[in-house]
Motif scaffolding. Structure first.
Motif, short mmCIF file in Angstrom:
data_model
loop_
_atom_site.label_atom_id
_atom_site.label_comp_id
_atom_site.label_asym_id
_atom_site.label_seq_id
_atom_site.Cartn_x
_atom_site.Cartn_y
_atom_site.Cartn_z
N ASP A 26 86.88 4.03 39.60
CA ASP A 26 85.20 3.16 39.55
C ASP A 26 85.75 2.10 40.08
N LYS A 27 86.35 1.92 41.38
CA LYS A 27 86.08 1.01 42.76
C LYS A 27 84.91 1.23 43.84
N VAL A 28 84.76 3.20 43.84
CA VAL A 28 83.74 4.32 43.95
C VAL A 28 82.51 4.16 44.13
N SER A 29 82.46 3.82 42.88
CA SER A 29 81.04 3.28 42.07
C SER A 29 80.06 2.18 41.91
N LYS A 30 80.98 1.01 41.57
CA LYS A 30 80.76 0.04 42.08
C LYS A 30 80.76 -0.29 43.31
N ALA A 31 80.88 0.21 44.07
CA ALA A 31 80.61 0.55 46.15
C ALA A 31 79.45 0.72 45.86
N VAL A 32 79.25 2.05 45.72
CA VAL A 32 78.38 2.53 45.80
C VAL A 32 77.06 1.85 45.52
N HIS A 33 76.99 1.40 44.44
CA HIS A 33 76.29 0.76 43.59
C HIS A 33 75.42 -1.01 44.28
N ARG A 34 76.52 -1.33 45.07
CA ARG A 34 75.79 -2.35 45.98
C ARG A 34 75.36 -2.44 46.69
N ALA A 35 75.67 -0.81 47.58
CA ALA A 35 75.26 -0.59 48.70
C ALA A 35 73.62 -0.01 48.54
N MET A 36 73.80 0.67 47.09
CA MET A 36 72.71 1.63 46.86
C MET A 36 71.37 0.01 46.74
N ARG A 37 71.81 -0.88 46.49
CA ARG A 37 70.40 -2.25 45.90
C ARG A 37 70.65 -2.51 46.70
N LYS A 38 71.17 -2.95 48.28
CA LYS A 38 71.39 -3.37 49.57
C LYS A 38 69.81 -2.23 50.04
N LEU A 39 70.29 -1.37 49.78
CA LEU A 39 69.54 -0.46 50.70
C LEU A 39 68.40 -0.77 49.80
N SER A 40 67.62 -0.40 48.20
CA SER A 40 66.63 -0.66 47.77
C SER A 40 65.95 -2.19 48.37
N ASN A 41 65.90 -2.73 49.11
CA ASN A 41 66.13 -4.45 49.35
C ASN A 41 65.14 -3.66 51.37
N TYR A 42 66.36 -3.27 51.48
CA TYR A 42 66.35 -2.75 53.06
C TYR A 42 64.71 -1.56 52.97
N ALA A 43 64.70 -0.85 52.30
CA ALA A 43 63.76 0.77 52.14
C ALA A 43 62.44 -0.74 52.15
N GLU A 44 63.05 -1.12 51.06
CA GLU A 44 61.28 -1.89 50.93
C GLU A 44 60.71 -3.03 52.44
N ARG A 45 61.61 -3.63 52.70
CA ARG A 45 60.68 -3.86 54.13
C ARG A 45 61.03 -2.71 55.84
N GLN A 46 61.64 -2.35 55.24
CA GLN A 46 60.49 -1.09 56.37
C GLN A 46 60.10 -0.27 56.12
N VAL A 47 59.31 0.07 54.97
CA VAL A 47 58.23 0.73 54.34
C VAL A 47 57.42 0.12 54.42
N LEU A 48 56.87 -1.20 54.05
CA LEU A 48 56.17 -1.87 54.15
C LEU A 48 56.12 -2.56 55.51
N ARG A 49 56.85 -2.54 56.36
CA ARG A 49 56.31 -2.86 58.34
C ARG A 49 55.98 -1.36 58.77
N ALA A 50 56.24 -0.39 58.32
CA ALA A 50 56.19 1.38 59.18
C ALA A 50 54.45 1.01 58.61
N ILE A 51 54.31 1.18 57.43
CA ILE A 51 53.10 1.31 57.35
C ILE A 51 51.88 0.57 57.82
N SER A 52 52.21 -0.35 57.90
CA SER A 52 51.08 -1.45 58.56
C SER A 52 50.96 -1.46 59.75
N ARG A 53 52.04 -0.51 60.42
CA ARG A 53 51.92 -0.74 61.93
C ARG A 53 50.93 0.76 61.88
N ALA A 54 51.27 1.63 61.06
CA ALA A 54 50.99 3.11 61.24
C ALA A 54 49.18 2.69 60.82
#
Length: 206
Positions: A26-54
């Motif tokens: 249960d602890k693992v599941s909640k930890a992974v979910h928090r990490a993935m939610r943070k990764l979602s926000n990080y990924a969106e910012r990084q992808v937008l930035r990378a595409i606008s550079r390219a």
């Protein structure tokens, strides 16, 4: 979203990490979910930035065109108990259909064509929109002839067509290249976030 797309899937080494902390799923599941939610926000910012550079288009316009979708898939089961999604997965979808010239910036008439943002369209001309504000960029077709087609409005066969085409720019290759370039950093960020959240769950919360 456009019909054509480049898709990047991030999964990583969750199985191994979950195995190490199997005594508290249960602890693992909640930890992974928090990490993935943070990764979602990080990924969106990084992808937008990378595409606008390219590619010569702004992050603001990419958002306006709704070309980017970041979706978090969580473990889930169907009505009969079958596994629909068996792990946390982050899907990054980028619509890669061609982009019309006017989305790159306000069309400016030049001596030998039209400029929009950082792009120049040789021999093109500006046409005001029939509805709404702004204008679009068109080019005369080099080889053109009327087509004998059925009119949607009148329902009968007619010779139709215009000797002009809307100027568009290819987007797929630049988007695919940008995503490929940042893929290692997204994977590394994913692993880092999971480890941080597991550490928090087992050493801070407990």
């Amino acid at each position: 979203m456009s019909s054509d797309s480049y898709t990047l899937w991030i999964d990583g080494e969750l199985e191994r990490l979950q195995g190490e902390f199997a005594q508290a799923p249960d602890k693992v599941s909640k930890a992974v979910h928090r990490a993935m939610r943070k990764l979602s926000n990080y990924a969106e910012r990084q992808v937008l930035r990378a595409i606008s550079r390219a590619h010569p288009i702004t992050q603001k316009q990419l958002k306006k065109l709704r070309r980017l979708k970041v979706k978090l898939y969580t473990p889930s089961y169907g009505p009969s108990g079958n596994v629909v999604v068996n792990a946390y997965t982050l899907g990054i979808f980028v619509g890669t259909n061609e982009i019309a010239a006017h989305y790159y910036g306000k069309p400016q008439r030049m001596a030998k064509g039209v400029k929009t943002g950082r792009l120049f369209w040789q021999g093109a001309f500006i046409v005001p929109r029939l509805t709404g504000d702004g204008a679009q960029v068109f080019q005369r077709k080099k080889e053109w002839r009327h087509r004998y087609v059925r009119s949607r409005r009148q329902g009968r066969m007619m010779w139709m067509g215009l000797p002009i085409k809307l100027e568009k720019n290819s987007f797929h290759d630049d988007a695919a290249r940008a995503l490929k370039d940042i893929e290692p950093s997204l994977e590394q960020r994913y692993i880092t976030l999971v480890k941080q959240e597991l550490h928090y769950a087992f050493h801070i919360e407990s």
